[in-house]
Design an enzyme around this catalytic site. Structure first.
Site, short mmCIF file in Angstrom:
data_model
loop_
_atom_site.label_atom_id
_atom_site.label_comp_id
_atom_site.label_asym_id
_atom_site.label_seq_id
_atom_site.Cartn_x
_atom_site.Cartn_y
_atom_site.Cartn_z
CB SER A 238 23.63 -27.41 19.31
OG SER A 238 22.44 -26.88 19.86
CE LYS A 239 28.99 -26.10 25.11
NZ LYS A 239 29.89 -25.01 24.85
NE ARG A 240 19.91 -24.39 19.86
CZ ARG A 240 19.04 -25.10 19.16
NH1 ARG A 240 17.79 -25.18 19.56
NH2 ARG A 240 19.40 -25.69 18.05
CG HIS A 241 19.27 -30.20 21.27
ND1 HIS A 241 20.04 -29.69 20.25
CD2 HIS A 241 17.99 -29.96 20.92
CE1 HIS A 241 19.25 -29.17 19.32
NE2 HIS A 241 18.02 -29.32 19.71
N GLY A 242 21.25 -30.10 25.64
CA GLY A 242 21.79 -30.80 26.81
C GLY A 242 23.28 -30.95 26.64
#
Ligand code: GLU
Length: 469
Positions: A238-242
């Site tokens: 998800s966005k959290r991972h980049g």
């Protein structure tokens, strides 16, 4: 089997993300490997969430990744007549029926089934009522009540679903719009798709789709459901991972061939080989070697692979790719011999095109001043004025600027001054680049060309002299 026809059917409700791009890639590679066809279909029936901006972003990403399609793009919103025709077929054959139960009634059936320990589902109330078309009626598929539906998955093996757990799902809403599982099947049948590789988040849809194929008397495609791509913490990417958007990786300076090489390795393997050219992937890709377990997206690995691809690429391949990054910095760069010379000195030292453009700053800035203050203080000692002036003079008279000749000039200067190579090279580096970090002196002089080198050395001499006065 006839020629292989695969498809990529994104929903334009956002940019093309890493997982979607991997699905596109697997389908593209398989079609290319089998000399078949690859179809692009835009699944835009969700008119609330679909946007033109997302459609454009998907095309842009596909083009960047150089995943070309043979047919399409088809848009589902332009195919409603066809869907109506197929709905009618199912109504005519008795495989579908009108249902007038209200949403509240259906909800109550679901609650009841759940309370009785079963799966929440529609209870088939209108199944045999033979209701005619009416304003508020939906169309439901008449799902078999017993038996099993087996998804013969080329990746996961056979997955068995009990038909008794399946409900008579809606294939057309009361407003006349057909539903997702139905349109996908109509499209896949009419587009001749015979191989469907998609994310395993779609596994639950597949038995419904298989039942529709059977009711429509169409032959089943090969199905393969690819495990998810996870972030480093093993949760769904998800966005959290980049960055999630594929084009963000373009903007970060990744090469499309490096990116697809990395994507393919998220789930597919060929022994322990890590580096693949696009041609090699087309030649070697197969469905048998897609793994059963989820893979982890790792930015460091992607970056290392990108460095390998940059190193392996020719300067003429890299030039047009680097150009926009240089221009974005405001440099007056064009795809010419000078640029090729610049890349020659940088492509073994850069992990991304962004890094390469940063490393190229002194090649494109007409004036490298102001010098890095620390570097100037350390290396522009008063006695260096004469040395740099002499170097400028000697280089100016050189007809042949080969590295051998440059070396001879440096050697001469070392002998005359009694200074070691580094003692001369570092101030030269500051004079030519403004900093202490650069490619090798000789290759850099070659790339800069005589005029720039001589001019910059002379400016440095002036600078040193002005410091002393
Ligand atoms: N439109 C679906 C999605 O974007 C793909 C459906 C399919 O592959 O069958 O997830």
């Amino acid at each position: 089997m006839n020629s292989i026809i695969t498809r990529f059917p994104p929903s334009p409700t956002g940019y093309l993300h890493v997982g979607g791009a991997r699905t596109a890639l697997f389908n593209w590679l398989y079609a290319r490997n089998k000399k078949g066809k690859f179809v692009l279909r835009i699944e835009d029936t969700d008119t609330v969430r679909s946007t033109q901006a997302s459609v454009d972003a998907i095309f842009e990403a596909m083009q960047w990744l150089e995943l070309d399609w043979d047919e399409g793009p088809f848009f589902q919103t332009q195919r409603f007549d066809l869907y109506r025709e197929y709905l009618q077929k199912l109504l005519d054959s008795g495989d579908a029926y009108y249902c007038t139960c209200t949403p509240e009634e259906v909800d109550a059936m679901r609650q009841k089934a759940k309370a009785e320990g079963g799966k929440p589902k529609y209870d088939g109330r209108c199944r045999d009522r033979g209701l005619p078309k009416s304003d508020n009626a939906v169309i439901r598929f008449k799902s078999p009540l017993s038996g099993t539906t087996v998804v013969e998955d080329v990746i996961k093996g056979n997955i068995v679903f009990q038909n008794s757990e399946q409900d008579d799902f809606v294939i057309c809403r009361s407003d006349g719009t057909p539903t997702y599982n139905f349109v996908v099947v109509v499209d896949d049948i009419t587009m001749g798709i015979n191989t469907i590789i998609r994310g395993d988040d779609h596994v639950m849809n597949t038995p419904k789709q298989i039942l529709l194929y059977k009711a429509l008397k169409a032959s089943l495609p090969v199905f393969g459901h690819v495990p998810m791509v996870l972030g480093k913490d093993k949760t769904r990417l998800s966005k959290r991972h980049g960055a999630m958007s594929v084009t963000a990786y373009r903007d970060m300076g990744f090469l499309p061939d490096a990116f697809i090489n990395y994507l393919v390795r998220l789930g597919w393997s060929h022994g322990d080989q890590e580096f693949f050219t696009r041609e090699e992937l087309v030649e070697k890709f197969n469905l048998e070697s897609i793994g059963k377990s989820a893979s982890v997206f790792d930015m460091d690995k992607l970056t290392a692979l990108n460095a390998d691809h940059i190193r392996a690429a020719s300067v003429s391949e890299l030039a047009p790719r680097l150009l926009p990054f240089l221009q974005a910095k405001g440099y007056d760069a064009v795809d010419d011999q000078y640029l090729k010379g610049v890349i020659e000195t940088l492509h073994n030292r850069s992990k991304t095109l962004v890094e390469m453009a940063e490393g190229a700053h002194f090649y494109y800035r007409e004036d490298v001043r102001p010098y890095d203050a620390k570097a100037a203080k350390k290396f522009f000692k008063p006695e260096m004025a004469k040395v740099l002036a002499s170097l400028a003079d000697q280089l100016e008279t050189l007809e042949d600027m080969s590295e051998k000749k440059q070396e001879a000039v440096f050697k001469d200067l070392m002998e005359q001054t009694g200074l070691g190579f580094g003692k001369i090279a570092q101030p030269v580096r500051v004079a030519l680049t403004g900093t202490t970090v650069s490619p090798g002196i000789f290759e850099m002089i070659t790339a800069l060309g005589k005029k720039r080198v001589v001019d910059r050395l002379k400016l440095a001499v002036e600078f040193i002299e002005s410091m002393g006065s």
